[in-house]
Design a protein around this motif. Sequence first.
Motif, PDB file in Angstrom:
ATOM      1  N   GLY A 119       9.704   0.731  25.349  1.00 48.92           N
ATOM      2  CA  GLY A 119       9.731  -0.673  24.985  1.00 48.92           C
ATOM      3  C   GLY A 119       8.455  -1.174  24.346  1.00 48.92           C
ATOM      4  N   LEU A 120       7.435  -0.294  24.203  1.00 47.88           N
ATOM      5  CA  LEU A 120       6.161  -0.741  23.681  1.00 47.88           C
ATOM      6  C   LEU A 120       6.277  -1.175  22.223  1.00 47.88           C
ATOM      7  N   GLY A 121       7.043  -0.414  21.424  1.00 50.70           N
ATOM      8  CA  GLY A 121       7.224  -0.786  20.028  1.00 50.70           C
ATOM      9  C   GLY A 121       7.864  -2.157  19.889  1.00 50.70           C
ATOM     10  N   LEU A 122       8.870  -2.433  20.703  1.00 53.43           N
ATOM     11  CA  LEU A 122       9.528  -3.741  20.679  1.00 53.43           C
ATOM     12  C   LEU A 122       8.547  -4.832  21.072  1.00 53.43           C
ATOM     13  N   PHE A 123       7.746  -4.579  22.109  1.00 50.81           N
ATOM     14  CA  PHE A 123       6.774  -5.573  22.560  1.00 50.81           C
ATOM     15  C   PHE A 123       5.743  -5.849  21.476  1.00 50.81           C
TER      16      PHE A 123
END
Length: 236
Positions: free
Chosen positions: A96-100
Motif C-alpha cells: 500500500g506504500l505506492g498508493l499512500f
Amino acid sequence: MSAETLAVLAVTVAAAAFVQGGSGLGFALIVAPVAGILDPGLLPGFVLASMIPLNLYVAWRERAALDLRGAGWITGARLAATPGGLALLWLIPDRGLGLFVGIATVLAALVSLAAPAFTPGRAAYVGAGAVTGLTETATGVGGPPLALVYQHRPPAELRSTVAACFLVGEVASLALLFATGRGHPADLGWAAALLPATAAGAWLSRLVHHRLDARRMRLFVLVFALVSGLVLILGP
C-alpha cells in the motif's frame, strides 16, 4: 534493477535536481512517484538519501539568504514529528506504500496550488515542520508545506532555507529508519550510484537559477506531481 529502470531513474533524478536547484522544491515530488512506479522498495530511503548532497549544495550556495529564525522553528517541529512518520511507515503495508505516496503527492500538490498568499509566523513554521516530519519520513515527500510557507519570499531565501531544513530532517529520518530496521543499505547504494545524475542536475541549476521564472517552474512541478500521483493511485 534493470538497465532500463536505472536509466529512467537517472534521467528523473537529474531533472529533479535541476528543478529543485533552480526553484527550491520539486525533487521528491518528481522522484518519489516515479520511483514508486518503477520499484516501491526504493521508498522512502532512496529518495531521502538522494536529496542529502543536493540540499547540502543548495544550502551552501545560497547561505547568505538563509532565514535562521524560520529554519529553527521548522527544524525543531520537523524532528519532533519524525517518529510519527516512522509510525505511519510501520502501519502502511508494503503493497500500500505506492498508493499512500500517490495520495500524499496529489494532496500536497493541490494544497500548494490552492493556498492563498500569507505572511508566515511561528505557527506556520511549526505546522509546516510537523507535517514535513510526518510525510517525508513515511514517503520521502515533504516539500509542499515548506514551499507554502516561503512561496512569497525571495527565491534565494526559499531555496536556502528549504534546503537547510531538508538536510537536517533527511539525516534524522534516515538515521531513525536504519535504527529501527526500516532502512536498507541498498537505498544508500543506489543514491550513491546516481550521484553523478544528481550532480549534473545541480550544476545545471547553478547556471540558470537566477534567471528561472520560479512561478512557471513551480506550476510545472505541481502539475507533474499531480499526474504522477494519479498514476500511482490508479495503477495495479
